[in-house]
Scaffold this motif. Structure first.
Motif, mmCIF file in Angstrom:
data_model
loop_
_atom_site.group_PDB
_atom_site.id
_atom_site.type_symbol
_atom_site.label_atom_id
_atom_site.label_comp_id
_atom_site.label_asym_id
_atom_site.label_seq_id
_atom_site.Cartn_x
_atom_site.Cartn_y
_atom_site.Cartn_z
ATOM 1 N N HIS A 42 0.819 -1.152 0.104
ATOM 2 C CA HIS A 42 0.181 -0.153 0.114
ATOM 3 C C HIS A 42 0.908 1.513 -0.113
ATOM 4 O O HIS A 42 0.859 2.208 -0.916
ATOM 5 C CB HIS A 42 -1.023 0.204 1.292
ATOM 6 N N ASP A 43 1.480 1.472 0.982
ATOM 7 C CA ASP A 43 2.289 2.744 1.221
ATOM 8 C C ASP A 43 3.433 2.766 0.191
ATOM 9 O O ASP A 43 3.854 4.113 -0.283
ATOM 10 C CB ASP A 43 2.711 2.953 2.600
ATOM 11 N N GLN A 44 3.876 1.812 -0.293
ATOM 12 C CA GLN A 44 5.055 1.958 -1.181
ATOM 13 C C GLN A 44 4.472 2.334 -2.574
ATOM 14 O O GLN A 44 5.225 3.331 -3.215
ATOM 15 C CB GLN A 44 5.467 0.580 -1.563
ATOM 16 N N ILE A 75 1.961 6.486 -1.186
ATOM 17 C CA ILE A 75 2.854 7.720 -0.929
ATOM 18 C C ILE A 75 3.472 8.399 -2.116
ATOM 19 O O ILE A 75 2.991 9.786 -2.189
ATOM 20 C CB ILE A 75 4.088 7.493 0.068
#
Length: 350
Positions: free
Chosen positions: A268-270, A273
């Motif tokens: 998700h954050d990879q 962001i």
């Protein structure tokens, strides 16, 4: 194929204590949007009139109790509850979460039944939607159950598309979720979406590594060497233009992402962001891989500004137009494959 003005856009209201109602009103206050679609908001006349009064909107709703009553060139409101709703902007409320689910379930049924053509979802609170009857982390997981296909979270703008191998999975569990079968499934979903939904004839896809520096030859984890790279070799042998794995820390900063039609992140954050850093407020969350089209804005309920009249509707508006474009692209692709002698359209500009 349907003309643009006949494409019926079903809209789930989301968390009424958040900014969803405001951005929906602002989107359709511009009457020119009605030249491109027919909106159907799944809520209630009383609820929408409260929001209209609060935000001093001049929209005149077409209130309906049956989807056969949908009127073109109008903002339709389908009454899917009769209850009184107490809206308290900025407050997390389980009762409000229940109304968000009523709206989502009603809009999804209409989508499955062909009463609306696409679905655009306003933001929900993932905590207050939980109940004995609804135990999904969010929209994507629920729609994956209700609709046919293999779902994938695909964040999109005109120039950037980021898909995820894993989405709402705790970081500690990411590596155990990533298998060769999952990688193949997600890459194929992205590849087919680029072909059908975005009309890109020879998609180029980049894959980001699972570990920092893609594992540094096993020094920082073995998953990239043991799972990801062998699977990518297999997919490349099938003729797909798939590249990587790339070290995620430098991929976006070096502008390498501009060389690809889509990027697939491991978690998700990879992926989100950098996506939101580059395009926040303009991006769209598209659930690729399903037999129906669903989009949403790239932000959440924004309780901190709810009810103040300052929310930016651009991401929601882009979600509406993205749903329309994808629906048209997919329809024309299906017509083209059914009639292969018809001239193929040019590749979509990036």
């Amino acid at each position: 194929m349907k003309q643009e003005e006949n494409i019926k856009v079903g809209i789930s209201i989301g968390d009424l204590n958040g900014i969803g109602g405001e951005i929906i009103l602002k989107t359709f206050e511009d009457s020119r949007v009605l030249d491109f679609c027919t909106p159907v908001i799944f809520a209630s006349a009383k609820t929408m009139n409260f929001l209209k009064t609060h935000f001093k909107s001049e929209i005149n709703f077409n209130n309906i109790n049956n989807l056969s009553q949908i009127a073109h060139n109008k903002v339709n409101v389908f009454n899917c509850w009769k209850d009184e709703v107490k809206i308290e902007f900025g407050k997390e409320d389980m009762k409000i979460g229940a109304f968000a689910i009523k709206s989502l379930e009603s809009a999804t049924k209409a989508l499955k039944d062909g009463e609306v053509d696409v679905l655009v979802t306003a933001p929900i609170n993932k905590h207050n939607i939980q109940s004995e009857a609804f135990k999904f982390p969010g929209h994507t997981d629920y729609l994956a159950q209700e609709l046919e296909g293999e779902s994938l979270m695909f964040m999109i703008t005109d120039t950037l598309r980021v898909g995820l191998l894993t989405d709402h999975v705790p970081v500690k569990d990411v590596s155990t979720h990533i298998t060769s079968a999952l990688i193949e499934q997600k890459i194929n979903t992205v590849y087919n979406s680029l072909l059908k939904d975005f009309r890109i004839q020879r998609p180029k896809i980049a894959i980001l590594g699972i570990n920092p520096h893609t594992g540094d030859n096993g020094v920082i984890g073995s998953e990239d060497d043991e799972v990801l790279r062998p699977t990518l070799h297999k997919i490349k042998a099938q003729g797909k233009l798939v590249f990587g794995p790339y070290a995620a820390d430098s991929f976006f900063g070096s502008n390498n992402y501009k060389n690809f039609d889509a990027i697939i992140a491991s978690y998700h954050d990879q992926g989100l962001i950098p996506f939101k850093t580059l395009s926040f407020g303009q991006g769209v969350n598209y659930t690729a891989g399903l037999n129906k089209v669903r989009t949403s804005p790239d932000h959440g309920t924004a309780y901190e500004i709810a009810g103040k009249g300052v929310a930016d509707e651009n991401s929601f508006k882009e979600a509406v137009f993205s749903a329309i474009r994808i629906f048209k692209n997919r329809t024309s692709y299906e017509q083209l494959t059914a009639n292969p002698l018809k001239k193929s359209p040019k590749k979509e500009r990036r």
